[in-house]
Design an enzyme around this catalytic site. Structure first.
Site, PDB file in Angstrom:
ATOM      1  N   GLY A   1       6.175 -13.792  -2.257  1.00 29.24           N
ATOM      2  CA  GLY A   1       5.380 -13.981  -3.457  1.00 29.24           C
ATOM      3  C   GLY A   1       5.588 -12.818  -4.398  1.00 29.24           C
ATOM      4  O   GLY A   1       6.082 -11.760  -3.997  1.00 29.24           O
TER       5      GLY A   1
ATOM      6  N   GLN B   1       3.512  -6.853 -10.821  1.00 23.92           N
ATOM      7  CA  GLN B   1       4.569  -6.204 -10.037  1.00 23.92           C
ATOM      8  C   GLN B   1       5.875  -6.073 -10.815  1.00 23.92           C
ATOM      9  O   GLN B   1       6.765  -5.333 -10.392  1.00 23.92           O
ATOM     10  CB  GLN B   1       4.834  -6.980  -8.733  1.00 23.92           C
ATOM     11  CG  GLN B   1       3.700  -6.880  -7.736  1.00 23.92           C
ATOM     12  CD  GLN B   1       4.026  -7.620  -6.458  1.00 23.92           C
ATOM     13  OE1 GLN B   1       3.885  -8.836  -6.389  1.00 23.92           O
ATOM     14  NE2 GLN B   1       4.491  -6.905  -5.447  1.00 23.92           N
TER      15      GLN B   1
ATOM     16  N   HIS C   1      -3.096 -12.639  -1.271  1.00 24.45           N
ATOM     17  CA  HIS C   1      -2.406 -11.375  -1.590  1.00 24.45           C
ATOM     18  C   HIS C   1      -2.080 -11.306  -3.084  1.00 24.45           C
ATOM     19  O   HIS C   1      -2.322 -10.291  -3.745  1.00 24.45           O
ATOM     20  CB  HIS C   1      -1.128 -11.306  -0.735  1.00 24.45           C
ATOM     21  CG  HIS C   1      -0.299 -10.079  -0.933  1.00 24.45           C
ATOM     22  ND1 HIS C   1      -0.183  -9.092   0.024  1.00 24.45           N
ATOM     23  CD2 HIS C   1       0.490  -9.686  -1.970  1.00 24.45           C
ATOM     24  CE1 HIS C   1       0.613  -8.132  -0.428  1.00 24.45           C
ATOM     25  NE2 HIS C   1       1.055  -8.472  -1.634  1.00 24.45           N
ATOM     26  N   GLU C   2      -1.561 -12.409  -3.618  1.00 21.91           N
ATOM     27  CA  GLU C   2      -1.171 -12.415  -5.037  1.00 21.91           C
ATOM     28  C   GLU C   2      -2.407 -12.394  -5.945  1.00 21.91           C
ATOM     29  O   GLU C   2      -2.396 -11.763  -7.005  1.00 21.91           O
ATOM     30  CB  GLU C   2      -0.295 -13.623  -5.356  1.00 21.91           C
ATOM     31  CG  GLU C   2       0.969 -13.763  -4.529  1.00 21.91           C
ATOM     32  CD  GLU C   2       1.781 -12.498  -4.399  1.00 21.91           C
ATOM     33  OE1 GLU C   2       1.766 -11.650  -5.314  1.00 21.91           O
ATOM     34  OE2 GLU C   2       2.435 -12.328  -3.346  1.00 21.91           O
TER      35      GLU C   2
ATOM     36  N   HIS D   1      -3.447  -8.932  -6.345  1.00 19.35           N
ATOM     37  CA  HIS D   1      -2.613  -8.208  -7.322  1.00 19.35           C
ATOM     38  C   HIS D   1      -3.137  -8.415  -8.743  1.00 19.35           C
ATOM     39  O   HIS D   1      -3.132  -7.485  -9.558  1.00 19.35           O
ATOM     40  CB  HIS D   1      -1.163  -8.705  -7.275  1.00 19.35           C
ATOM     41  CG  HIS D   1      -0.294  -7.984  -6.292  1.00 19.35           C
ATOM     42  ND1 HIS D   1      -0.094  -6.622  -6.314  1.00 19.35           N
ATOM     43  CD2 HIS D   1       0.462  -8.448  -5.263  1.00 19.35           C
ATOM     44  CE1 HIS D   1       0.738  -6.269  -5.339  1.00 19.35           C
ATOM     45  NE2 HIS D   1       1.086  -7.361  -4.673  1.00 19.35           N
TER      46      HIS D   1
ATOM     47  N   CYS E   1       4.037  -5.664   1.329  1.00 20.13           N
ATOM     48  CA  CYS E   1       4.037  -5.812  -0.124  1.00 20.13           C
ATOM     49  C   CYS E   1       5.326  -5.234  -0.691  1.00 20.13           C
ATOM     50  O   CYS E   1       5.739  -4.134  -0.318  1.00 20.13           O
ATOM     51  CB  CYS E   1       2.831  -5.087  -0.715  1.00 20.13           C
ATOM     52  SG  CYS E   1       2.713  -5.243  -2.505  1.00 20.13           S
ATOM     53  N   LEU E   2       5.933  -5.975  -1.599  1.00 18.68           N
ATOM     54  CA  LEU E   2       7.170  -5.507  -2.234  1.00 18.68           C
ATOM     55  C   LEU E   2       6.942  -4.204  -3.003  1.00 18.68           C
ATOM     56  O   LEU E   2       7.880  -3.439  -3.208  1.00 18.68           O
ATOM     57  CB  LEU E   2       7.700  -6.578  -3.189  1.00 18.68           C
ATOM     58  CG  LEU E   2       8.128  -7.899  -2.547  1.00 18.68           C
ATOM     59  CD1 LEU E   2       8.377  -8.944  -3.617  1.00 18.68           C
ATOM     60  CD2 LEU E   2       9.340  -7.707  -1.662  1.00 18.68           C
TER      61      LEU E   2
HETATM   62 ZN    ZN Z   1       2.199  -7.414  -2.985  1.00 20.29          ZN
END
Ligand code: ZN
Length: 195
Positions: free
Chosen positions: A46, A51, A131-132, A135, A89-90
């Site tokens: 995702g 991000q 999670h998104e 963000h 997480c990226l």
């Molecule tokens: Zn993340």
């Protein structure tokens, strides 16, 4: 289309609540396309617009064959608990922790043309949606860790080598180095990592 650079922890945009999308047009369509391409390029599960440095309420997802985007998402309900899967997480590369999340969620929002949509998700996709959504509120999953996991995460992030890890990750992303979202799930192996 273009692969966008992913912002790393420490960047204020990750801590700023995103604002609602009010214009559905070419710019939004291009953002969604670029986010999808960026997410795929790093094998992410995702990706939220902050991000990639854009403070709008948009995210993309790709979990176990379910793929898409949501504009102005709103979690309608959350039921049950899932504990087992690791979350990563990226924007916080190199670490991952098991984090309790709701097992089933209902989400509503809009597609890129402004059409309303409603989605139901369970398991890893439900985890991704939560999670998104975090963000978009300026929250990272590590904020939700408790006890030893939280201390371990903070230690890793504050470690003097962490900047080197993020730099290394940025340069190696194309070879699918990532965090550990979903390791050990039913379709692990080439499973997507990070979100
Ligand atoms: Zn993340």
């Amino acid at each position: 289309m273009a692969v966008l650079s992913i912002r790393m922890i420490g960047d204020p945009v990750l801590r700023t609540p995103a604002v609602e999308v009010t214009e559905y047009g070419h710019e939004l369509a291009r953002l969604v396309q670029n986010m999808l391409e960026t997410m795929h390029s790093v094998r992410g599960a995702g990706l939220a617009a902050p991000q990639v440095g854009v403070g709008l309420r948009v995210f993309t997802y790709a979990v176990d064959g379910a793929e898409g985007h949501v504009v102005n998402p709103e979690l309608l309900s959350a039921e049950g608990v899932q504990n087992d899967d690791q979350e990563g997480c990226l924007s916080v590369p190199g670490i991952g922790f098991a984090l309790p999340r709701a097992e089933l969620v209902q989400l509503r929002g809009f597609d890129v043309t402004g059409q309303p949509m409603q989605l139901e998700a369970e398991g890893m996709l439900a985890r991704c949606f939560q999670h998104e959504s975090d963000h978009l509120d300026g929250r990272l999953y590590i904020d939700r860790l408790q006890g030893d996991d939280r201390r371990a995460a903070m230690r890793a992030i504050r470690h003097s080598q962490y900047n080197a890890v993020t730099t290394d990750t940025l340069t190696k992303r194309s070879s699918s180095v990532g965090s550990v979202f979903g390791i050990g799930g039913p379709s692990s192996g080439r499973r997507r990592t990070g979100a």
